[in-house]
Enzyme design. Structure first.
Site, PDB file in Angstrom:
ATOM      1  N   SER D 262       0.840  -1.178   0.000  1.00 42.36           N
ATOM      2  CA  SER D 262       0.000   0.000   0.000  1.00 42.36           C
ATOM      3  C   SER D 262       0.883   1.238   0.000  1.00 42.36           C
ATOM      4  CB  SER D 262      -0.881  -0.028   1.242  1.00 42.36           C
ATOM      5  OG  SER D 262      -1.185   1.276   1.682  1.00 42.36           O
ATOM      6  N   ARG D 301     -23.119  -3.698 -45.994  1.00 39.98           N
ATOM      7  CA  ARG D 301     -22.042  -3.222 -45.104  1.00 39.98           C
ATOM      8  C   ARG D 301     -22.645  -2.144 -44.242  1.00 39.98           C
ATOM      9  NH1 ARG D 301     -17.750  -1.970 -48.536  1.00 39.98           N
ATOM     10  NH2 ARG D 301     -17.780  -4.242 -48.682  1.00 39.98           N
TER      11      ARG D 301
END
Lengths: 425, 425, 425, 425
Positions: D262, D301
């Site tokens: 930490s 498409r």
């Protein structure tokens, strides 16, 4: 019947599959089968099994409210069943999750049959439509702009390929996921000493369900894979609906579904079937995400993620079935307008053959000059006229003939049909 | 009552808000108000308005199935209403979307009241709990590891702050979104010539709904913002439930909700309320995504995206309400165990004061050496003992006193309570 | 520059906002401001603050890899900074989350300016376009079918209303969310004894950030609300792009953006800007769902949910900005074709005035007969001709005049413009 | 290296797989293979193919920006390649989508190898760990509450079963999806007359890719299925991480990963690997939803949906790979603490054997009385002591022996290992 607010999110047949009656029937079926299997193995008295098997119906009553008190529908259900069948041997050695997961599996087995019927109907119709229109020439459109010719039969074969692959994936995932859940409190069946696996096998036989290698209490990957495959299948259904809704715009007008009217406008013919399919499909991706997000389930039984699954699974399957029914209906009523398709092609004044012209010219004069020549020709009117001096007479004659610019459309169409043929799904 | 399969996805009160009866009532209310407003402005005969207003009930019948044929529940509904109230002036000049969107808004207005009651209950209880435990010292935990002391009152104030901010956002979005939809076929109210805006204002008054600048047919941002705010609020509710389920692990044992039993294990006390809340909340993010994905709606009325909204909105609001009810119930029954909180702190043998020790030592011997000293002390047992030679007696005496290492916990707690005070929501 | 694979998912300006350089700058800025504030309050030596403030750059090196070892980018960053500025007073009393959350807030502040510029550009252009085309008549289309006349100016005002409301929501959520995070290990600032709040206020001033009532370590609602508002805004942007892509279909041909070419087809003019906007917007709903799903964060700092936020927030903001830039560019280059709009209206042969005809006839002959007459007229050709014997000469003359059937289009258009006016955003 | 902001969303190896260099390499590879295949079939001059094949690198430059102008990265790429290799025969007869889809497939093929290595590592370690702890007894926990005994080896086998099934699904979907895309402008390969299929087969051979029945331009189900399977797999990885993070809570303390420190608290040992895995996995469900939502692609498409895929696919695969690497690392460093496991069992004072006691007593005194007796015993202290008068001495002796209440744990464990055995993945 689905609730009105869910009109497009389910169908009558699928709403039945997940109704209170169906849920209670499935839960009762599990408990009765468990008792029968246990009695056969001498674990509980025959009388007890008979008493449990004799219960035809447990009242829904306020089970739904009671379920909230224990975070488990199983607990008030089992309590109610004990009242009817005697306190001692109901749910003997089993746990809530055995009952609830297996009940869900039984519900899904029924729902699958409903979907299979509609899929077969859709498959047949798409196949016929593709054959019928193998030679119907139309515009392919990319980015919503005319691209080059294709055939309607090939387009339909593309739809077919996607939904057939999709259904095949759903089917495999169903075969994998619809299996017995039976693990007891900790997934070890410890309540039955060393006889757990024997009882599990007997219970699986009773319920005609496959027996997994081990209980799957907090390992939901098989159900997740089924849910995800259903999401993919729904996406392909929605693609068909999107295409139809676009091709049915009056300005294009190439296909037409039976459609529906308007509350305000008497002239309108809306692509109602496609719209219902798209509406049904819309929440599915998010629901799939919800299921996947619930997968990291805590230790041997989740605190929330598991309990979240029922409504999500039921919503996804019903939505898929609603989209499927709508697409099947839509395609069954679908008509194509070959004349309009031809006219739309012609309206481009040859522009959709520009690529062809460039490819003819480029080897002779280089690609850059070919492009310039074609652009100039397009700017001045019909492509053919603008290229009069540059192409041979034979080339000019067929330049704008769509039938001469279909490439492998028919080859691909046939391959798609063949690939998906076989024993009916 | 929700369906059994949706036991955790709704509550009895909210299932009522979106029931067939409620939907039909809201639709009828729109048509009656429209007719009254039109009669008052002389657009339709008074008789017609009275006939429409006199209809007390339209049968759901197979409206749900019929809705699929036209992709609109409004069409069969209006047809049914015409049968009861005469064909001529029902739905005069209006369109499906006017009816359906406004009906949804009316449903949401009722649902909001249900949620507001539960939120007020939750707010009160959290406030009391925070005051009660302003001085109850416990471990803060980060990444599921003990970090440093905090107070239970401050933790609860954090919960309160989040849900109160969340509810405030929901309320603002509700005020914005719950408005009349009235645009006619094209969003221009052309059917009423130049009198559309006048009629719209009259109709809004009838329904006691705000009048928007313009119809919002395919602009769904206000509804989307409401749905999204509800999602954020639900996330904060679920955070409370997650915390409780973690703190109620017997190995931690610092809080306890009333909880529920197990079908297999008589000793168990499950965090049932928290589990229901987490289960209810799980599908919400995906449902919000579904709503957002439907926002790019085509032109003046969408072909699919709009029609998809009803079940998503209903699911989100019901899920939020279910999570809220579960969290409110849970918090009302919640008890804290200050002794266990203290014991858990003590079990760390001072490790959670390591940061404090480093900060005391670092200015004297440098941070690197301070870290080394503290690590050595921790390795050898209690922190205090290991630092005996390095800190002053006063420092040692208070080193492991959690009350002396709470920093601004109480300041922050009070600020959170003050920030969210005010007129009841 | 975004990576190639993210070409449509960001823009050059926004990719810079979340680049490694920007991240490191923001982190450095936090540490320097913290040190300055602490020195000013006498908590650390002035020299230390100066040394920290003098560091201009921390190397990214393999910070990314190192971050994985501790699940925190802050840890290797602070270690690297200590190497450059001395070990003792860097990050004094702060925690990883203070640094990382505040850095994110600083990044978002810069990103907001980028978006604000593009939004202002979009707002201006939509406003102008709406004014310019206040009287340009065109078809409204519902469910992709012609409905009734409207004006292009009104359509554009609808777009404007939605994106301006959306941007206003984003702005409010930004004001709320972009605030200091400063809580220390447990959210109590215990490392500073009773002076935490004083230091927090000083630090907030240094960074020109608002100071929240309390740290928001595991309460992410404010950030979630910002993320969700951004999602809603993006949905409204995508709606504009969808409309343009539809109206630019050559078969409709009513608007045209500059567009882009094709790699295969020299004739094509694709709606490239709209396509980029839709592509950018597509992942956003799912990303919002991801953020919401991460909200139930454990206790005082989450084990996973918090650490998941950075890429989601960055992706959402960049996607929104990419869609915004594309829509702004597209709308700037947009041209409308009033002649084509008129021609498309005319092609319906009066069908889009069918509602009008019914409303004229119904009071005279009843709605059912009116409907029959109109349907018959439509079937036989032009509506006007088919109703020759049934309407008055004046009625027939204006029956198919779109200018006479615009209702409140202009009223609504002006209201939308007025509602969103005011100080530039 | 991933960007800092994406530290947990990718790994160094996977960031390379989707880097600009990799994208350009894959695109170049397609064009070179196409040219070679065409030259071999006599479609373009050998010289042209050689010139194309000789290009080793195309500069990324501002391709990303240029791609926005045409909504296609292919267009500026092909233009750049033409500058280097001559204008005439580059990309001959192909379309953007052929290039972009096939390039994506090539990228995914490389990414798969990266994942396969980590999966093999994870599989091996889980298998060993399961064998090693086949007899290590510990608590099963349901809803985060102690349930009954199980073994750590069985728990690990459950993890293994899920990830191995998951990887197997991913592998099948990869085999299905990683295929050539080659359809030309309209999906018909019309530019090559009747020789399209022949060229496609040759190109597939060049690229060592399977040849699909037909181009899959707007049918994205195979890619969607791959993406979804990756999502399911990631869910199972995250479940392992969640379990470890829970079991590593110091109050439980049964397993320990190497973990990370930490920035504020020297004493902390965070479950860093699990946290990184959970962080990486969190956005995946939403990204899968985004992909599914893009499936209803327009006609031949899509206008947006297709162009949205690249960043979503890249994010999902990288996130899965990041979670996988983190879980593999975590499990490799994982240690179990059998003593603590035993102690935690014992702390329940026999409560976790309550079900067993009820099942022993119920056949003798009925279930209701058995429940009462057990509850009373639990309330008074150790279960065994409280039942002293009711069970036989033998029963009492083994009542609280976890080894005697493991049921089929070992059977299931072995089945899970066997089921997933076989040729390395």
């Amino acid at each position: 019947m689905p609730r009105l607010i869910d009109s497009f999110a389910s169908t009558a047949a699928l709403a039945d599959c997940f109704s209170d009656a169906a849920v209670l029937r499935a839960m009762l079926r599990f408990e009765a089968a468990l008792a029968r299997a246990q009695a056969r193995l001498g674990m509980i008295p025959d009388d007890a099994a008979r008493a449990i098997g004799a219960v035809e119906c447990v009242e829904a009553g306020d089970l739904s409210r009671a379920a909230r008190d224990s975070a488990s529908l199983a607990i008030p259900f089992v309590a109610a069943l004990r009242k009817q069948a005697g306190p001692d041997f109901v749910h003997w050695g089993a746990t809530s999750q055995d009952l609830l997961d297996t009940a869900l599996v039984l519900l899904l087995r029924d729902a699958r049959s409903v979907l299979a019927r509609d899929h077969a109907r859709l498959d047949r119709r798409l196949r016929d439509l593709s054959e019928e229109h193998a030679g119907t020439v139309m515009l392919a459109r990319t980015l919503l702009q005319p691209a080059a010719p294709t055939t309607f039969g090939y387009k339909v074969a593309g739809w077919l390929g996607a939904v057939d692959r999709g259904w095949s994936r759903v089917s495999h995932r169903v075969d994998e996921a619809l299996q017995l859940q039976f693990g007891g409190a900790a997934g070890t069946l410890a309540a039955y000493g060393s006889r757990g696996p024997e009882l599990a096998a007997e219970l699986a036989r009773e319920l005609e369900l496959p027996l997994p290698a081990a209980p799957w209490q907090s390992h939901r990957d098989q159900l997740a894979a089924l849910v995800a495959a259903t999401g993919v299948y729904t996406g392909s259904l929605a693609k068909i609906a999107r295409d139809i809704s676009l091709l049915m715009q009056p300005e294009i007008g190439e296909v037409s579904e039976r459609g529906g009217g308007s509350s305000a406008m008497p002239h309108k013919r809306n692509p109602a079937g496609s719209v219902v399919a798209l509406a049904a499909a819309t929440p599915v991706p998010g629901l799939v995400a919800g299921f996947l997000a619930a997968m990291p389930q805590e230790l041997e039984r989740a605190a929330g993620g598991w309990q979240a699954e029922w409504p999500m699974v039921a919503s996804i399957v019903q939505a898929a079935g609603s989209a499927l029914a709508a697409v099947a209906d839509t395609v069954e009523s679908l008509t194509a307008d070959p004349a309009r398709m031809g006219a739309n092609l012609d309206t481009t004044r040859g522009a959709v053959f520009a690529e062809k012209a460039v490819l003819l010219l480029a080897p002779r004069i280089g690609r850059d000059e070919a492009l310039a020549a074609v652009s100039e020709a397009l700017a001045s009117g019909r492509l053919r006229d603008g290229l009069a001096g540059r192409l041979t007479r034979e080339e000019l004659e067929t330049l704008e003939s769509p039938e001469d610019y279909l490439g492998a459309a028919e080859v691909f169409r046939r391959r798609l049909l063949e690939e998906t043929e076989g024993p009916c799904p």
